[in-house]
Design an enzyme around this catalytic site. Structure first.
Site, mmCIF file in Angstrom:
data_model
loop_
_atom_site.group_PDB
_atom_site.id
_atom_site.type_symbol
_atom_site.label_atom_id
_atom_site.label_comp_id
_atom_site.label_asym_id
_atom_site.label_seq_id
_atom_site.Cartn_x
_atom_site.Cartn_y
_atom_site.Cartn_z
ATOM 1 N N GLY A 1 0.771 -1.247 0.000
ATOM 2 C CA GLY A 1 0.000 0.000 0.000
ATOM 3 C C GLY A 1 0.795 1.286 0.000
ATOM 4 N N ASP B 1 1.044 3.216 4.472
ATOM 5 C CA ASP B 1 -0.082 3.901 3.837
ATOM 6 C C ASP B 1 -1.093 4.352 4.890
ATOM 7 O OD1 ASP B 1 -0.823 1.292 4.475
ATOM 8 O OD2 ASP B 1 -1.801 0.868 2.554
ATOM 9 N N ASP C 1 -3.980 1.567 11.301
ATOM 10 C CA ASP C 1 -5.349 1.296 11.712
ATOM 11 C C ASP C 1 -5.306 0.825 13.176
ATOM 12 O OD1 ASP C 1 -8.179 0.776 10.623
ATOM 13 O OD2 ASP C 1 -7.667 -1.209 11.347
ATOM 14 N N LYS D 1 -5.881 6.254 11.653
ATOM 15 C CA LYS D 1 -7.225 6.170 12.258
ATOM 16 C C LYS D 1 -7.062 6.158 13.777
ATOM 17 C CE LYS D 1 -9.505 3.510 8.575
ATOM 18 N NZ LYS D 1 -10.014 2.193 8.168
ATOM 19 N N PHE E 1 -13.795 3.120 5.680
ATOM 20 C CA PHE E 1 -12.872 2.411 4.792
ATOM 21 C C PHE E 1 -12.507 3.332 3.631
ATOM 22 C CE2 PHE E 1 -11.791 -0.628 1.413
ATOM 23 C CZ PHE E 1 -10.835 -1.368 2.099
ATOM 24 N N ASP F 1 -6.029 -0.301 -1.302
ATOM 25 C CA ASP F 1 -6.792 -1.159 -2.213
ATOM 26 C C ASP F 1 -8.166 -1.546 -1.684
ATOM 27 O OD1 ASP F 1 -5.712 -2.878 -0.154
ATOM 28 O OD2 ASP F 1 -6.327 -4.570 -1.405
ATOM 29 N N ARG G 1 -5.766 0.708 -6.287
ATOM 30 C CA ARG G 1 -4.578 1.357 -5.721
ATOM 31 C C ARG G 1 -4.129 2.535 -6.575
ATOM 32 N NH1 ARG G 1 -2.500 -1.947 -1.668
ATOM 33 N NH2 ARG G 1 -2.699 -4.183 -1.983
HETATM 34 P P1 5GP Z 1 -3.036 -2.266 11.148
HETATM 35 O O1 5GP Z 1 -1.949 -3.296 11.235
HETATM 36 O O2 5GP Z 1 -2.599 -0.886 11.591
HETATM 37 O O3 5GP Z 1 -4.305 -2.714 11.832
HETATM 38 O O4 5GP Z 1 -3.464 -2.197 9.647
HETATM 39 C C1 5GP Z 1 -2.672 -1.665 8.676
HETATM 40 C C2 5GP Z 1 -3.105 -2.181 7.321
HETATM 41 O O5 5GP Z 1 -4.536 -2.435 7.247
HETATM 42 C C3 5GP Z 1 -2.823 -1.153 6.276
HETATM 43 O O6 5GP Z 1 -1.498 -1.218 5.805
HETATM 44 C C4 5GP Z 1 -3.872 -1.497 5.218
HETATM 45 O O7 5GP Z 1 -3.366 -2.504 4.373
HETATM 46 C C5 5GP Z 1 -5.050 -2.059 5.987
HETATM 47 N N1 5GP Z 1 -6.117 -1.045 6.190
HETATM 48 C C6 5GP Z 1 -6.543 -0.532 7.363
HETATM 49 N N2 5GP Z 1 -7.529 0.369 7.181
HETATM 50 C C7 5GP Z 1 -7.740 0.420 5.833
HETATM 51 C C8 5GP Z 1 -8.644 1.187 4.998
HETATM 52 O O8 5GP Z 1 -9.469 2.018 5.424
HETATM 53 N N3 5GP Z 1 -8.553 0.959 3.656
HETATM 54 C C9 5GP Z 1 -7.672 0.075 3.108
HETATM 55 N N4 5GP Z 1 -7.685 -0.063 1.780
HETATM 56 N N5 5GP Z 1 -6.820 -0.667 3.867
HETATM 57 C C10 5GP Z 1 -6.844 -0.477 5.211
#
Ligand code: 5GP
Length: 179
Positions: free
Chosen positions: A48, A103, A106, A134, A156, A163, A169
């Site tokens: 991403g 990218d 979350d 977020k 989202f 993606d 993307r």
């Molecule tokens: P984390 O490990 O912080 O929970 O998640 C990170 C990954 O979750 C990001 O690199 C991405 O791939 C995916 N992700 C989290 N939120 C979103 C979103 O709103 N849209 C997209 N496309 N991917 C997300």
């Protein structure tokens, strides 16, 4: 405002290319200030972050290196997780000032694991630059990003590297699900 349809879901433009460019400039300016006399190693998290990284790195003025990793996170049998390197890190991080480029942060699970890896391999310092964050979803306090392009609520988002099932993307803007 532009809208697109992907797999039956309508998305509307949220951050325009001009807004994204302004966010990236602001992140680059902060990094340039903080690392003026350092030689950071940027570690870009695939897939991403490739578009954000390419815009960001062209505005970095300090001497630097860039490399890429691709990870997937797993939960173990116990409460600790593990991060699997699908594309492993070739570079030695010992003694390096590492900047992880994401990218979106979350829950923070990915960053939590990556930071643990950097610590275990004796990086001199580790910071995180992310296009999106977020804050309401963060579950790992050590994953709080240091450089943030834009905060986003619990919706989202797609585009600018992010993606939807592998697609979208390539969009030049960031889109949210249409309410
Ligand atoms: P984390 O490990 O912080 O929970 O998640 C990170 C990954 O979750 C990001 O690199 C991405 O791939 C995916 N992700 C989290 N939120 C979103 C979103 O709103 N849209 C997209 N496309 N991917 C997300």
């Amino acid at each position: 405002m532009r809208t697109i349809d992907e797999q039956g879901h309508a998305f509307e433009e949220w951050l325009t290319p001009a807004q994204i460019a302004s966010d990236v400039r602001q992140v680059a300016a902060c990094i340039n200030k903080d690392y003026a006399d350092k030689t950071p190693l940027f570690i870009v998290v695939l897939n991403g972050a490739f578009i954000f990284a390419s815009d960001l790195l062209r505005q970095i003025q300090c001497r630097s290196e860039v490399t890429f990793i691709r990870v997937s996170s797993y939960w173990g049998m116990a409460s600790t997780g593990e991060v699997k390197f699908i594309v492993p890190l070739q570079e030695e991080v010992r003694g390096r000032d590492v900047i992880i480029v994401e990218d979106i942060v979350d829950t923070g699970l990915t960053i939590h694991h990556l930071k643990a890896y950097m610590r275990a391999n004796e990086a001199a310092s580790v910071r995180v630059a992310t296009m999106l964050f977020k804050p309401d979803k963060l579950e790992y306090s050590d994953a709080q990003p240091d450089y943030i392009g834009h905060e986003v609520t619990n919706e989202f988002v797609i585009g600018y590297g992010l993606d939807y099932d592998g697609f979208m993307r390539n969009l030049d803007a960031i889109y949210k699900v249409k309410k």
